[in-house]
Design a protein around this motif. Structure first.
Motif, PDB file in Angstrom:
ATOM      1  N   UNK A   1      46.561  69.470  36.162  1.00 25.88           N
ATOM      2  CA  UNK A   1      47.452  70.083  35.448  1.00 25.88           C
ATOM      3  C   UNK A   1      48.900  69.865  36.196  1.00 25.88           C
ATOM      4  N   UNK A   2      48.809  69.030  36.521  1.00 25.30           N
ATOM      5  CA  UNK A   2      50.273  68.517  36.829  1.00 25.30           C
ATOM      6  C   UNK A   2      51.579  67.951  35.634  1.00 25.30           C
ATOM      7  N   UNK A   3      52.281  67.768  36.028  1.00 22.56           N
ATOM      8  CA  UNK A   3      53.325  67.479  34.947  1.00 22.56           C
ATOM      9  C   UNK A   3      53.671  66.587  35.050  1.00 22.56           C
ATOM     10  N   UNK A   4      53.908  65.818  33.667  1.00 24.45           N
ATOM     11  CA  UNK A   4      54.265  64.172  33.865  1.00 24.45           C
ATOM     12  C   UNK A   4      55.466  64.200  33.112  1.00 24.45           C
ATOM     13  N   UNK A   5      56.348  64.038  33.892  1.00 20.26           N
ATOM     14  CA  UNK A   5      58.081  63.888  33.510  1.00 20.26           C
ATOM     15  C   UNK A   5      58.044  62.727  32.442  1.00 20.26           C
ATOM     16  N   UNK A   6      56.940  61.344  32.482  1.00 25.34           N
ATOM     17  CA  UNK A   6      57.668  60.465  32.382  1.00 25.34           C
ATOM     18  C   UNK A   6      56.970  60.690  30.406  1.00 25.34           C
ATOM     19  N   UNK A   7      56.850  61.620  30.184  1.00 26.85           N
ATOM     20  CA  UNK A   7      56.006  61.832  29.370  1.00 26.85           C
ATOM     21  C   UNK A   7      57.278  61.748  28.211  1.00 26.85           C
ATOM     22  N   UNK A   8      56.873  61.423  26.859  1.00 27.08           N
ATOM     23  CA  UNK A   8      58.668  61.691  25.820  1.00 27.08           C
ATOM     24  C   UNK A   8      58.872  62.975  25.499  1.00 27.08           C
ATOM     25  N   UNK A   9      59.662  63.977  24.895  1.00 25.12           N
ATOM     26  CA  UNK A   9      59.629  64.573  24.772  1.00 25.12           C
ATOM     27  C   UNK A   9      59.696  65.078  23.303  1.00 25.12           C
ATOM     28  N   UNK A  10      59.104  66.587  23.077  1.00 26.85           N
ATOM     29  CA  UNK A  10      58.484  66.332  21.397  1.00 26.85           C
ATOM     30  C   UNK A  10      60.200  66.320  20.511  1.00 26.85           C
ATOM     31  N   UNK A  11      59.785  66.096  19.484  1.00 24.95           N
ATOM     32  CA  UNK A  11      61.262  64.902  18.613  1.00 24.95           C
ATOM     33  C   UNK A  11      61.499  66.556  17.882  1.00 24.95           C
ATOM     34  N   UNK A  12      62.864  66.743  17.984  1.00 21.83           N
ATOM     35  CA  UNK A  12      63.746  67.750  17.641  1.00 21.83           C
ATOM     36  C   UNK A  12      64.183  67.643  15.612  1.00 21.83           C
ATOM     37  N   UNK A  13      64.096  67.971  14.712  1.00 25.64           N
ATOM     38  CA  UNK A  13      63.821  68.245  13.542  1.00 25.64           C
ATOM     39  C   UNK A  13      64.794  67.935  12.970  1.00 25.64           C
ATOM     40  N   UNK A  14      65.248  67.076  11.974  1.00 26.89           N
ATOM     41  CA  UNK A  14      66.924  66.598  11.958  1.00 26.89           C
ATOM     42  C   UNK A  14      66.996  68.002  11.356  1.00 26.89           C
ATOM     43  N   UNK A  15      68.066  68.900  10.774  1.00 25.48           N
ATOM     44  CA  UNK A  15      68.636  69.949   9.990  1.00 25.48           C
ATOM     45  C   UNK A  15      69.385  69.120   8.796  1.00 25.48           C
ATOM     46  N   UNK A  16      69.529  69.938   7.585  1.00 27.27           N
ATOM     47  CA  UNK A  16      69.893  69.444   6.604  1.00 27.27           C
ATOM     48  C   UNK A  16      70.830  70.359   6.247  1.00 27.27           C
TER      49      UNK A  16
END
Ligand code: PHE
Length: 343
Positions: free
Chosen positions: A94-109
């Motif tokens: 359960x360690x947190x891998x802080x080097x993983x890329x974040x979840x992509x944020x969807x662009x607004x329209x």
């Protein structure tokens, strides 16, 4: 007594052998219940002890107690080890891998209504109009009377209104901004504005919403003519819907314009041949317009003998629905991202 002693040791050795194996936490628990638990095999021997001769009872009781204690200790040790192993495994997994890329944020329209209003403003700013505003909660005076609609005028029925009180109404049209703007600007000329905003009518179906948007247009100056209205609207329609669009003006009635017209645009789907969208006519109504009624110019402070003007009002949702092929007006307000994402 010998039999008893053997049985006790047998249980002890059996448990010890079992504990050597790599038991799962569940198996360990099950083994414990089966032996030293309330109904366990070792516990059962206390009962059988009663059948022994008195001289052996004491010895047997002691032996069971000893074995029981040592087994319980063995179980506790095993459980302790197991907890440590489990904890170690959890920490590892359960360690947190802080080097993983974040979840992509969807662009607004931008909302289709915003896009259409922006585009309308852009076109009219290019023609020298500026943008004016007025209140959504309006007085009966500005929404009706100043627009030549006295209290008992039958044309009030053209727009089913939400009244807040006798004198206050949710504006049923953006036309009250005409008079408000003239009063503010008079005697300056020209008055050349568009006024986008929300309007409210008691109406609700696939093509009507109780709240919708209009853009009002007003041009007052010396010598403004109906042909100016037609020229401006043709230019607007071609920028909005395509260079090969045509318009036609049909005689109509509004209390605040004289003469009045309803303006149609040649169908953007079939180009005038007739289809489902234009219901076979080749034309689609997009706005109401006319020459500003002399009484309305007066209400705004201008002298109808000196100046003339034209005005128009269009429904923004209608323009958006035609431009983007939206078939149900309610889609525009649902804010379903699957719909909004398309713009
Ligand atoms: N206010 C009218 C309506 O809501 C439209 C309109 C505006 C007609 C300006 C003529 C002039 O239907």
């Amino acid at each position: 007594m010998r039999v008893m002693r053997d049985r006790i040791h047998e249980i002890e050795q059996q448990v010890m052998r079992e504990l050597e194996k790599r038991l799962s936490p569940e198996e360990l628990q099950e083994l414990k219940v089966r032996t030293v638990g309330k109904k366990g095999t070792l516990t059962a021997l206390y009962k059988e002890m009663r059948d022994l001769r008195n001289e052996f009872k004491r010895e047997a009781g002691q032996l069971i107690n000893e074995v029981r204690e040592s087994l319980e200790k063995a179980f506790a040790d095993r459980e302790g080890e197991m907890a440590a192993v489990l904890m170690e495994r959890r920490l590892r997994e359960e360690t947190l891998d802080i080097s993983l890329p974040g979840l992509p944020v969807r662009r607004g329209y931008q909302h289709p209504l915003t896009l259409v209003i922006d585009e309308i403003e852009e076109i009219f700013l290019g023609l020298g109009f500026s943008v004016a505003e007025g209140p959504e909660i309006e007085t009966d005076h500005y929404n009706f009377e100043a627009l030549n609609l006295p209290k008992d005028h039958p044309a009030r029925d053209m727009q089913d209104s939400f009244f807040v009180s006798e004198e206050i109404v949710l504006r049923t049209q953006t036309s009250p901004v005409q008079v408000r703007t003239m009063q503010k600007m008079c005697p300056a000329l020209p008055v050349k504005i568009i006024a986008p905003g929300k309007v409210f009518r008691y109406d609700d179906d696939a093509t009507h919403s109780p709240m919708f948007h209009q853009v009002e247009g007003l041009f007052v100056d010396k010598g403004v003519r109906m042909s100016d209205l037609k020229g401006v609207l043709l230019l607007f329609v071609r920028q909005m819907f395509g260079e090969d669009r045509e318009i036609r003006l049909r005689p109509s009635f509004f209390p605040f314009t004289e003469p009045s017209a309803e303006v149609d645009v040649s169908c953007m789907i079939c180009g005038g041949k007739g289809c489902r969208l234009c219901k076979g006519s080749g034309w689609i109504e997009i706005l109401g317009a006319g020459m500003v009624h002399p009484r309305v110019l007066e209400m705004g402070g201008y002298d109808p003998a000196e100046v003339t003007g034209f005005a128009f009002g269009m429904g923004v949702e209608r323009v958006a629905m035609l431009k983007y092929g939206i078939e149900d007006i309610r889609l525009i307000y649902d804010n379903d991202v699957r719909f909004l994402r398309q713009f």
